[in-house]
Design a protein around this motif. Structure first.
Motif, short mmCIF file in Angstrom:
data_model
loop_
_atom_site.label_atom_id
_atom_site.label_comp_id
_atom_site.label_asym_id
_atom_site.label_seq_id
_atom_site.Cartn_x
_atom_site.Cartn_y
_atom_site.Cartn_z
N ALA A 1 50.33 39.40 42.41
CA ALA A 1 49.40 40.24 43.17
C ALA A 1 49.01 41.49 42.37
O ALA A 1 49.27 42.62 42.79
CB ALA A 1 49.99 40.62 44.52
N PRO A 2 48.40 41.32 41.21
CA PRO A 2 48.09 42.46 40.36
C PRO A 2 47.09 43.43 40.98
O PRO A 2 46.27 43.06 41.82
CB PRO A 2 47.50 41.82 39.09
N LYS A 3 47.19 44.69 40.52
CA LYS A 3 46.28 45.74 40.94
C LYS A 3 45.50 46.22 39.71
O LYS A 3 45.94 46.00 38.57
CB LYS A 3 47.06 46.89 41.54
N PRO A 4 44.37 46.88 39.91
CA PRO A 4 43.59 47.37 38.76
C PRO A 4 44.42 48.21 37.78
O PRO A 4 44.18 48.16 36.56
CB PRO A 4 42.50 48.21 39.43
N GLU A 5 45.41 48.95 38.28
CA GLU A 5 46.23 49.77 37.38
C GLU A 5 47.15 48.95 36.48
O GLU A 5 47.78 49.49 35.57
CB GLU A 5 47.06 50.80 38.16
N ASP A 6 47.23 47.64 36.70
CA ASP A 6 47.98 46.77 35.80
C ASP A 6 47.15 46.39 34.57
O ASP A 6 47.66 45.73 33.65
CB ASP A 6 48.43 45.50 36.52
#
Lengths: 114, 110
Positions: B77-82
């Motif tokens: 479940a990645p986020k943009p900050e990854d």
């Protein structure tokens, strides 16, 4: 927290100039390393040091020298800068005992030789 | 000669879309496999060390696993900050130095 600092974030030098890049770490690490990083080529090891006054060549030492007079400080020297030495230079340090060989990096110096 | 190959070179995910990055290696006597995260214009940031096949390490949305020939960095479940470049490196034998792969550039979009 491990802290590795590098003397400059950005540097612009002329061809033929002597260039000094300095790195300081505050974790009493035995090992220190200098890399350059170029697009598509990844991180390439220039020189490393495992103790004061001790050094070993890495994969691309030509055109570079290093100095380690104190445990916390490792300098990279470009004797006569050339345009093909334009790159991002990264310093790292690590312990030299047990299993803890992970390297901690400084913020990098973006060197441009014109 | 030690070799590290990372794939894919670049990966674009939507937020929440889980995936894995691959690091395959050829070394004589693995003594550690390391994962780093690097943001543009900055130095690599240490994430994990794995020492033996079957070992797993986790940190937030990241999980690293190791087999005898490769390592995976799973991103759940990645986020943009990854968004960053993820680097893999190996240490072999008695050497102090690491051999790095060229990295996977990850972009996570909304």
């Amino acid at each position: 927290d491990v802290k590795v600092t590098q003397s400059s974030r950005y540097l612009v030098k002329r061809t033929g100039e002597k260039v000094f890049l300095e790195c300081v770490q505050d974790m009493d690490h035995e090992n220190m390393f200098w890399y350059r990083q170029d697009p598509g080529l990844g991180l390439r090891l220039i020189y490393f040091s495992y103790d004061v006054k001790m050094k070993e060549k890495g994969d691309i030492p030509e055109g570079y020298s290093v100095s380690r007079e104190k445990k916390e400080r490792f300098s990279l020297i470009l004797e006569s800068a050339s345009t093909n030495q334009t790159s991002m230079y990264l310093c790292a340090s690590s312990y030299n005992l047990g299993r803890s060989y992970e390297q901690y990096f400084g913020p990098g110096t973006r060197l441009t030789v014109t | 000669e030690d070799q590290v190959t990372q794939s894919p070179e670049a990966l674009r995910l939507q937020e929440g879309e889980s995936s894995s990055l691959n690091c395959s290696y050829t070394v004589s006597g693995l003594r550690g496999l390391f994962w780093y995260r690097q943001d543009p214009g900055k130095g690599p940031e240490f994430l994990f060390t794995l020492y033996s096949a079957g070992e797993e390490k986790e940190k937030e949305r990241l999980k690293a696993t190791l087999t005898k020939k490769e390592s995976f960095l799973h991103i759940t479940a990645p986020k943009p900050e990854d968004s960053a470049t993820y680097l893999c490196a190996v240490r072999a034998g008695t050497a102090s130095k690491l051999t790095f792969g060229t990295g996977t550039r990850l972009q996570v979009t909304l």
